[in-house]
Scaffold this motif. Sequence first.
Motif, short mmCIF file in Angstrom:
data_model
loop_
_atom_site.label_atom_id
_atom_site.label_comp_id
_atom_site.label_asym_id
_atom_site.label_seq_id
_atom_site.Cartn_x
_atom_site.Cartn_y
_atom_site.Cartn_z
N LEU A 54 0.82 -1.21 0.00
CA LEU A 54 0.00 0.00 0.00
C LEU A 54 0.86 1.26 0.00
CD1 LEU A 54 -2.66 -1.13 2.64
CD2 LEU A 54 -3.01 -0.93 0.17
N GLY A 55 2.01 1.18 0.65
CA GLY A 55 2.90 2.33 0.73
C GLY A 55 3.89 2.42 -0.42
N LEU A 56 3.76 1.55 -1.41
CA LEU A 56 4.62 1.55 -2.60
C LEU A 56 6.08 1.30 -2.26
CD1 LEU A 56 3.08 4.60 -4.53
CD2 LEU A 56 2.22 2.25 -4.35
N LEU A 57 6.30 0.61 -1.14
CA LEU A 57 7.66 0.26 -0.75
C LEU A 57 8.16 -0.97 -1.49
CD1 LEU A 57 7.24 0.87 3.07
CD2 LEU A 57 8.78 2.15 1.57
N ASP A 58 7.25 -1.88 -1.78
CA ASP A 58 7.58 -3.11 -2.52
C ASP A 58 6.62 -3.29 -3.67
OD1 ASP A 58 9.69 -3.85 -0.81
OD2 ASP A 58 8.33 -4.86 0.57
N LEU A 59 7.05 -4.04 -4.65
CA LEU A 59 6.20 -4.40 -5.78
C LEU A 59 5.74 -5.84 -5.62
CD1 LEU A 59 8.20 -2.79 -8.73
CD2 LEU A 59 6.13 -1.91 -7.63
N PRO A 60 4.56 -6.17 -6.13
CA PRO A 60 4.06 -7.54 -5.98
C PRO A 60 4.79 -8.53 -6.87
CG PRO A 60 2.56 -6.26 -7.35
CD PRO A 60 3.61 -5.30 -6.85
N THR A 61 4.76 -9.78 -6.46
CA THR A 61 5.29 -10.84 -7.30
C THR A 61 4.42 -11.03 -8.54
OG1 THR A 61 6.14 -11.95 -5.32
CG2 THR A 61 6.00 -13.27 -7.33
N TYR A 75 6.58 3.09 -12.99
CA TYR A 75 7.42 4.12 -12.38
C TYR A 75 8.82 3.56 -12.13
CZ TYR A 75 3.25 6.92 -11.20
OH TYR A 75 2.11 7.67 -11.24
N SER A 76 9.82 4.40 -12.29
CA SER A 76 11.15 4.03 -11.84
C SER A 76 11.17 4.04 -10.32
CB SER A 76 12.19 5.03 -12.37
OG SER A 76 11.98 6.31 -11.79
N ALA A 77 12.19 3.43 -9.73
CA ALA A 77 12.29 3.41 -8.27
C ALA A 77 12.36 4.82 -7.71
CB ALA A 77 13.52 2.60 -7.85
N ALA A 78 13.09 5.71 -8.38
CA ALA A 78 13.22 7.09 -7.90
C ALA A 78 11.88 7.82 -7.96
CB ALA A 78 14.26 7.83 -8.72
N LYS A 79 11.13 7.60 -9.04
CA LYS A 79 9.85 8.27 -9.16
C LYS A 79 8.85 7.71 -8.17
CE LYS A 79 6.58 10.00 -12.58
NZ LYS A 79 6.24 10.10 -14.02
N ARG A 80 8.94 6.43 -7.89
CA ARG A 80 8.07 5.82 -6.88
C ARG A 80 8.38 6.41 -5.50
NH1 ARG A 80 9.23 0.79 -7.85
NH2 ARG A 80 10.22 0.20 -5.89
N ASP A 81 9.67 6.64 -5.23
CA ASP A 81 10.05 7.27 -3.96
C ASP A 81 9.48 8.68 -3.86
OD1 ASP A 81 11.44 4.99 -3.30
OD2 ASP A 81 13.41 5.81 -3.82
N ARG A 82 9.55 9.43 -4.93
CA ARG A 82 9.02 10.80 -4.91
C ARG A 82 7.51 10.80 -4.72
NH1 ARG A 82 12.96 11.50 -9.02
NH2 ARG A 82 11.38 11.25 -10.66
#
Length: 281
Positions: A54-61, A75-82
């Motif tokens: 839910l917090g976009l910390l991990d992606l599902p399998t 999203y790239s990892a950086a964009k997901r962080d932003r």
Amino acid sequence: MSLLSLREVTRTVIPPDQPALTILSGVDLTIDAGDHVSIVGRSGSGKSTLLNMLGLLDLPTSGEITFDDRPVKTYSAAKRDRLRGAAIGFVFQQFNLLPGRTALENVTMPLLYSTGRTFWRRRRIAAEMLELVGLGHRLSSLPDRLSGGEQQRVAIARSLVRGPRLILADEPTGALDLDTGQSVMDLIDDVATRTGAAQVTITHDPMIARRARRHFRLERGVLTPVDDPSLEPLTRRNRRETAPDAEANGAAATDDALADLGFADLSTPATTSAPSDRTVD
């Protein structure tokens, strides 16, 4: 358009020298703007893994997560962080405050990643948020000089200071006594209502779960809706009747803090006189 959606989300991990372990299995959940959802589960049911999704910390399998109807996997990892920093606020059981920083400095930290006017006004914005949670007189206090309830209020102010669209509360009252926990939940609920943020509370406490409008149970990685009259949302009056002293004092403290900032529309008539010290210990 939904704010956040999980469709057939599965999370599997492979421990060393062991078979694959499925932690989440086919989870479906849609969160709309202004929604209020509770998720109840025992320890080991997959709550922390679901929170990370839910917090976009991990992606599902497998399966898909979308935010504003856009697949998060694009999203790239950086964009997901932003996106996470700008749109999602976390309230944890542990306060996670920086020990050598004042309450004001702790709440200012998320704004260091802002730009433009917000960045230059960060201390003022943080001070206003601390005032909102009833700690305007504790700006210069270090965490070890604050009570447990005050530390949680600082943590709440920090999670809300960027105006998130989604608040994720993970056992937010687990480290607090009953009286303080109920007033803290009142505060989170009122601020979420005022800002229009969606709220997801992950808890093992049925009393906390009842505060939501929609209820789910997570068991062995499977999320199911709960249609149980005992989990119908509690009104503030219900909560005062359940725990009269704790709820009356907590509601009064919250209403005073909101009214002082011009949010009188969120306040309810108090049934008892407000305490002289609005800070919850």
